[in-house]
Write a protein that holds these residues in place. Structure first.
Motif, PDB file in Angstrom:
ATOM      1  N   UNK A  48      33.267  18.195-119.460  1.00 29.68           N
ATOM      2  CA  UNK A  48      33.306  19.429-118.668  1.00 29.68           C
ATOM      3  C   UNK A  48      33.817  19.112-117.273  1.00 29.68           C
ATOM      4  N   UNK A  49      34.763  19.893-116.783  1.00 34.31           N
ATOM      5  CA  UNK A  49      35.423  19.640-115.507  1.00 34.31           C
ATOM      6  C   UNK A  49      34.544  19.871-114.298  1.00 34.31           C
ATOM      7  N   UNK A  50      33.724  20.892-114.331  1.00 38.02           N
ATOM      8  CA  UNK A  50      33.028  21.308-113.113  1.00 38.02           C
ATOM      9  C   UNK A  50      31.533  21.030-113.120  1.00 38.02           C
ATOM     10  N   UNK A  51      31.054  20.267-114.091  1.00 36.92           N
ATOM     11  CA  UNK A  51      29.633  19.918-114.156  1.00 36.92           C
ATOM     12  C   UNK A  51      29.512  18.424-114.436  1.00 36.92           C
ATOM     13  N   UNK A  52      28.588  17.773-113.736  1.00 42.03           N
ATOM     14  CA  UNK A  52      28.317  16.352-113.977  1.00 42.03           C
ATOM     15  C   UNK A  52      26.806  16.150-114.024  1.00 42.03           C
ATOM     16  N   UNK A  53      26.364  15.287-114.911  1.00 41.93           N
ATOM     17  CA  UNK A  53      24.957  14.923-114.992  1.00 41.93           C
ATOM     18  C   UNK A  53      24.851  13.412-114.819  1.00 41.93           C
ATOM     19  N   UNK A  54      24.067  13.004-113.826  1.00 40.53           N
ATOM     20  CA  UNK A  54      23.891  11.596-113.519  1.00 40.53           C
ATOM     21  C   UNK A  54      22.468  11.168-113.848  1.00 40.53           C
ATOM     22  N   UNK A  55      22.323   9.942-114.313  1.00 37.96           N
ATOM     23  CA  UNK A  55      21.014   9.351-114.548  1.00 37.96           C
ATOM     24  C   UNK A  55      20.796   8.222-113.554  1.00 37.96           C
ATOM     25  N   UNK A  56      19.628   8.196-112.937  1.00 34.55           N
ATOM     26  CA  UNK A  56      19.283   7.179-111.939  1.00 34.55           C
ATOM     27  C   UNK A  56      17.990   6.510-112.394  1.00 34.55           C
ATOM     28  N   UNK A  57      17.911   5.191-112.214  1.00 31.51           N
ATOM     29  CA  UNK A  57      16.688   4.459-112.566  1.00 31.51           C
ATOM     30  C   UNK A  57      16.438   3.344-111.564  1.00 31.51           C
TER      31      UNK A  57
END
Length: 94
Positions: A48-57
């Motif tokens: 998806x061009x306009x959405x990003x989901x990041x995971x942080x740990x």
């Protein structure tokens, strides 16, 4: 051992391509890694061009410190000048 995790959803309003998205996400990942001792990666919605989901740990010996590190990472991403807007985030301390 305490593990802090966070799922961050971002909106990229001016983005028009996956190449542009990769540039923004890579900049956010590199900046966050350089400033904080966390693991961070794009984990969902890569197409998806306009959405990003990041995971942080992060790993710590204290719940308080793990929460502080995750909070600093979210603040750093939210205050970024890369054109990404924070939609939502979810923190879990294990």
């Amino acid at each position: 051992m305490i593990v802090g995790t966070c799922k961050v959803r971002l909106y990229l309003p001016g983005n028009r391509s996956l190449k542009g998205k990769r540039h923004i996400v890579k900049s956010l990942l590199d900046r966050t890694k350089a400033h904080l001792n966390v693991s961070i990666a794009e984990i969902e919605e890569q197409d998806k061009w306009q959405v990003a989901t990041l995971g942080i740990a992060c790993v710590s010996n204290s719940t308080k410190i793990a929460n502080q590190i995750i909070s600093k990472a979210v603040d750093l991403i939210a205050k970024s000048k890369h054109g990404a807007q924070l939609i939502d985030y979810e923190v879990r301390i294990l």
